[in-house]
Design a protein around this motif. Structure first.
Motif, PDB file in Angstrom:
ATOM      1  N   ASP A 278       0.858  -1.180   0.000  1.00  0.00           N
ATOM      2  CA  ASP A 278       0.000   0.000   0.000  1.00  0.00           C
ATOM      3  C   ASP A 278       0.897   1.234   0.000  1.00  0.00           C
ATOM      4  N   GLY A 279       0.594   2.189  -0.808  1.00  0.00           N
ATOM      5  CA  GLY A 279       1.415   3.384  -0.920  1.00  0.00           C
ATOM      6  C   GLY A 279       2.248   3.413  -2.183  1.00  0.00           C
ATOM      7  N   LEU A 280       2.413   2.248  -2.837  1.00  0.00           N
ATOM      8  CA  LEU A 280       3.169   2.219  -4.085  1.00  0.00           C
ATOM      9  C   LEU A 280       2.410   2.888  -5.229  1.00  0.00           C
ATOM     10  N   ASP A 281       1.133   3.204  -4.978  1.00  0.00           N
ATOM     11  CA  ASP A 281       0.324   3.922  -5.965  1.00  0.00           C
ATOM     12  C   ASP A 281       0.194   5.398  -5.614  1.00  0.00           C
ATOM     13  N   GLY A 282       0.965   5.837  -4.609  1.00  0.00           N
ATOM     14  CA  GLY A 282       0.975   7.250  -4.258  1.00  0.00           C
ATOM     15  C   GLY A 282       0.198   7.597  -3.018  1.00  0.00           C
ATOM     16  N   ILE A 283      -0.561   6.639  -2.468  1.00  0.00           N
ATOM     17  CA  ILE A 283      -1.356   6.934  -1.281  1.00  0.00           C
ATOM     18  C   ILE A 283      -1.582   5.660  -0.489  1.00  0.00           C
ATOM     19  N   ARG A 533      -3.331   6.000 -10.174  1.00  0.00           N
ATOM     20  CA  ARG A 533      -2.243   6.570  -9.371  1.00  0.00           C
ATOM     21  C   ARG A 533      -2.698   7.889  -8.758  1.00  0.00           C
ATOM     22  N   TYR A 534      -2.438   8.036  -7.469  1.00  0.00           N
ATOM     23  CA  TYR A 534      -2.819   9.266  -6.760  1.00  0.00           C
ATOM     24  C   TYR A 534      -1.910  10.408  -7.176  1.00  0.00           C
ATOM     25  N   ARG A 535      -2.529  11.564  -7.503  1.00  0.00           N
ATOM     26  CA  ARG A 535      -1.757  12.766  -7.861  1.00  0.00           C
ATOM     27  C   ARG A 535      -1.739  13.744  -6.698  1.00  0.00           C
ATOM     28  N   ALA A 536      -2.922  14.271  -6.373  1.00  0.00           N
ATOM     29  CA  ALA A 536      -3.050  15.241  -5.282  1.00  0.00           C
ATOM     30  C   ALA A 536      -4.529  15.514  -5.092  1.00  0.00           C
ATOM     31  N   GLY A 537      -4.870  16.040  -3.913  1.00  0.00           N
ATOM     32  CA  GLY A 537      -6.253  16.415  -3.673  1.00  0.00           C
ATOM     33  C   GLY A 537      -6.964  15.451  -2.751  1.00  0.00           C
ATOM     34  N   ASP A 538      -8.273  15.464  -2.811  1.00  0.00           N
ATOM     35  CA  ASP A 538      -9.122  14.654  -1.954  1.00  0.00           C
ATOM     36  C   ASP A 538      -8.893  13.168  -2.235  1.00  0.00           C
ATOM     37  N   PRO A 539      -8.397  12.390  -1.257  1.00  0.00           N
ATOM     38  CA  PRO A 539      -8.124  10.971  -1.519  1.00  0.00           C
ATOM     39  C   PRO A 539      -9.377  10.139  -1.736  1.00  0.00           C
ATOM     40  N   TYR A 540     -10.547  10.734  -1.483  1.00  0.00           N
ATOM     41  CA  TYR A 540     -11.799  10.011  -1.687  1.00  0.00           C
ATOM     42  C   TYR A 540     -12.420  10.299  -3.057  1.00  0.00           C
ATOM     43  N   ALA A 541     -11.783  11.169  -3.849  1.00  0.00           N
ATOM     44  CA  ALA A 541     -12.365  11.596  -5.124  1.00  0.00           C
ATOM     45  C   ALA A 541     -11.569  11.044  -6.301  1.00  0.00           C
ATOM     46  N   ALA A 542     -12.272  10.540  -7.297  1.00  0.00           N
ATOM     47  CA  ALA A 542     -11.621   9.992  -8.486  1.00  0.00           C
ATOM     48  C   ALA A 542     -10.774  11.037  -9.202  1.00  0.00           C
TER      49      ALA A 542
END
Length: 549
Positions: A278-283, A533-542
Motif C-alpha cells: 500500500d502506498g506504491l500507488d501514491g497513497i 495513481r494518486y496525484r493530489a487532492g481529496d483521496p476520496y475523489a476519483a
C-alpha cells in the motif's frame, strides 16, 4: 445511429412475422397488437415447442404464470412471473428450470442473468448486474424483461449453495452446465415467451454474469455471436478445468500435516502485504493499485528456524503453501483444450480473513471435505466425485492432478467442455456485439491473472484496434470476488448504462468512474493494464487519481 443494424432488422422481421407464428402455435387469442403490458394469464401452461430452440430439446412448458409486485431498487415493480421447464432429450437428465420476469411498462429490452458455482438454482431476476452501482436501478426496475435458469439441474437440499456437482454424472446435464448448452436453450425459450407476452421481439438483448456467470457470458459471445447485443462478463471462470486442476494441487499441499496456515496466520499475511505494498500507488488507503510493483516476499514472515512458532510467523511448510497458491501451476501432460497452466493467485487473494470461505478457508482440506474449507476446495471434491470419476465414494485427496494416472483421458475430455477458451470473438464483433470485462485485483476465487491472460489472447488474435472497437477490460484494485464479505474496495459501476450507450448509440465507455460503495469514495476505472495513481487532492475523489501504465 444504431451499431447493430443486422440484429435490429432480424428483430423487426420476427415481429412482422409474429401473427402467423402465433396462429401456427395455436395461440388464436393473441393479436398482432404490440403492448408493454404482458399477456400473463394466457401464458399459463403454454407449451414451448422444440422448434423455438436451436439446440436439441423435447420442448418445454410454462408451469405457472402470475402477476406479482416486488420492490426493486426502491421502486415497486409490477410484472408477470413465469416459471417454465425445458425438457431434455435424455429422459434420465433433469429439466432446465427457467424463470422470466415480464414487467408492466416494458422498455422493449431483455437481459439474461448468469449463475454461480455449480449453479442448480435460478438467479434472482430482481438483482443487479455484477459490481452494479448502488445509486442506479437494477434491470427489472428499468423495466427490462429479465430471465435466467438453473442451467439444467437442481441443487440437492443438503449441499452448500452452488456446490452440488452431483448432476455431473449425466452427460446432457454436464453439457448444459459446462459447455453452456442451457444458456442458448434458455435464451431461445425466454424470447419465445417474450414475443407471446408483448407481441414483439425485444430491440436489444443483453447478458450479464459473474464467476460461473462471467464464464457463461464469454460462452454466449463465443458460441452464439448473434444471440446477444451486449455482454457483461465479471470475474469469469472461463478456464474452468485449468483452475480445477490448480485447486486440486493446492488441496494436496494444504492437506499435509502442519502446512495449512491458521486464520490468524492468514490475517498476518494479508496485513503484511498491505503494509508492504500500500502506498506504491501514491497513497496509503488499504488498496494496492500498483500490482506490478508489489514484490512481497513471504519469507519475511518466517518463524525462527522455520518451525511453527505461533500466529505471528509462518513456518517453512506454510510459506511453501503460500508460494504454491501464488505461483502458476503447470501440469506435465497435454489436455485437449490446449491449456497448459493456471496462473495462481496473488498474495492479496485468499489471505484476507474478511472472506475466508472464498480463499484458504478456516480449516485444512480433509476427507470428507469440511464446509469450513475454502470454496475452491469443496468445488474440487465435487468435481472429482461427479465430473471425473463419477464415483460419489471417491476420496478427492487421493487424486494428484500432477499425476492423474488412468484419469488423464477423462481430464482431457472434460477440458474440451469446461475450458471455454476460444478467443476469436471476431464474429461477435462483426455483428455489432459489445463486451465489457471486469475483474477485481484481490479476487480470492477466480484469479484476475487468468482474465488478464484471456484479454491478452484476444488482443493477439484480433489486434488492438479491432479489440478496442468492441471490448473493454477493467481491473478494479482492492475489489474481491463478487463484493463478498467486506472487501477493501466494494466496486460499484453502472456498466449496464455504459453497455446500452455503446450498443444503441455507438458511444463507447469514456473515463468511467467506479465507486467504493462501502467507503463513500470513487476511483477512475482504468482500462487494463492501467491502474489509478494518486496525484493530489481529496483521496476520496476519483479526480485526484490518474490512470497510469
Amino acid at each position: 445511429m444504431s451499431t447493430t443494424p443486422t440484429r435490429r432488422l432480424a428483430a423487426l422481421a420476427a415481429t412482422v412475422l409474429l401473427p402467423a407464428a402465433i396462429l401456427l402455435l395455436g395461440t388464436e387469442s393473441a393479436t398482432a397488437t404490440t403492448t408493454t403490458v404482458p399477456a400473463c394469464a394466457e401464458l399459463n401452461q403454454r407449451k414451448i415447442p422444440a422448434s423455438a430452440m436451436s439446440l436439441p430439446t423435447t420442448g418445454g412448458r410454462v408451469q405457472s404464470a402470475l402477476v406479482t409486485t416486488s420492490v426493486v431498487s426502491g421502486q415497486t415493480v409490477e410484472y408477470c412471473l413465469l416459471d417454465a421447464d425445458i425438457f431434455p432429450v435424455d429422459r434420465s437428465a433433469p429439466a432446465i428450470k427457467m424463470r422470466v420476469a415480464l414487467p408492466h411498462g416494458w422498455n422493449h429490452k431483455a437481459l439474461m442473468f448468469g449463475g454461480g458455482g455449480y449453479n442448480g438454482t435460478i438467479p434472482a431476476l430482481t438483482m443487479n448486474v455484477p459490481f452494479g452501482p448502488a445509486d442506479q436501478p437494477a434491470p427489472l426496475a428499468r423495466r427490462y424483461a429479465t430471465f435466467a435458469s438453473d442451467s439444467g439441474h437442481q441443487q440437492g437440499p443438503a449441499a452448500v449453495p452452488s456446490l452440488d456437482g452431483s448432476f455431473g454424472v449425466n452427460d446432457e446435464a454436464l453439457k448444459n452446465f459446462a459447455a453452456g448448452d442451457a444458456l442458448k436453450k434458455t435464451r431461445d425459450a425466454s424470447l419465445f415467451l417474450v414475443r407471446l407476452a408483448y407481441g414483439q421481439n425485444p430491440a436489444e438483448v443483453y447478458f450479464s454474469g459473474g464467476s460461473t456467470g462471467g464464464r457463461e457470458a464469454l460462452i454466449v459471445a463465443q458460441r452464439w455471436p448473434q444471440a446477444f447485443d451486449g455482454v457483461i462478463s465479471a470475474y469469469p471462470a472461463w478456464n474452468n478445468l485449468a483452475e480445477v486442476l490448480d485447486v486440486g494441487y493446492l488441496v494436496q499441499v494444504l492437506s499435509r500435516p502442519g502446512v495449512f496456515p491458521s486464520p490468524a496466520k492468514q490475517t498476518l499475511l494479508y496485513n503484511s502485504v498491505i503494509n508492504a505494498c500500500d502506498g506504491l500507488d501514491g497513497i496509503k488507503d488499504k488498496v494496492v493499485s500498483n500490482l506490478r510493483a508489489c514484490g512481497f516476499d513471504p519469507h519475511v514472515l518466517r518463524c525462527p528456524g522455520g518451525a511453527d512458532a505461533g500466529p505471528d510467523c509462518l513456518s517453512d511448510p506454510q510459506i511453501g503453501a503460500v508460494i504454491a497458491m501464488s505461483t502458476p501451476f503447470r501440469w506435465p501432460y497435454r489436455v485437449a483444450s490446449g491449456e497448459t497452466e493456471y496462473p495462481g493467485f496473488p498474495f492479496l487473494s485468499g489471505a484476507d480473513m474478511r472472506t475466508p470461505f472464498l480463499g484458504f478457508g478456516t480449516t485444512a482440506p480433509a476427507n470428507p471435505m469440511p464446509v469450513t474449507s475454502g470454496y475452491g476446495m469443496q468445488y474440487w471434491e465435487q468435481w472429482v466425485k461427479y465430473f471425473l470419476t463419477r464415483d460419489p465414494g471417491y476420496n478427492s485427496l487421493d487424486l494428484d492432478p500432477r499425476h492423474p494416472g488412468k484419469w488423464l483421458g477423462r481430464i482431457s475430455h472434460l477440458s474440451t467442455i469446461q475450458d471455454r477458451n476460444n478467443v476469436d470473438l471476431g464474429p461477435f464483433a462483426r455483428t455489432g456485439g459489445k463486451l465489457i470485462l471486469l475483474h477485481g485485483a484481490a479476487d480470492e476465487l477466480v484469479s484476475h491473472r487468468s482474465t488478464n491472460d484471456y484479454y491478452q489472447r484476444v488482443l493477439a488474435k484480433l489486434g488492438p484496434s479491432s479489440t478496442h472497437a468492441f471490448m473493454r477490460y477493467y481491473l478494479v484494485p482492492g475489489a474481491n470476488h463478487a463484493n463478498f464479505g467486506t472487501p477493501a474496495f466494494a466496486a460499484g459501476w453502472d456498466s449496464l448504462s455504459a453497455l446500452e450507450r455503446w450498443v444503441e448509440t455507438g458511444q463507447p465507455p469514456a473515463n468511467p468512474i467506479v465507486a467504493d460503495i462501502t467507503h463513500d469514495r470513487t476511483r477512475p476505472l482504468c482500462e487494463y493494464p492501467a491502474w489509478p495513481r494518486y496525484r493530489a487532492g481529496d483521496p476520496y475523489a476519483a479526480s485526484s487519481f490518474v490512470c497510469t501504465r
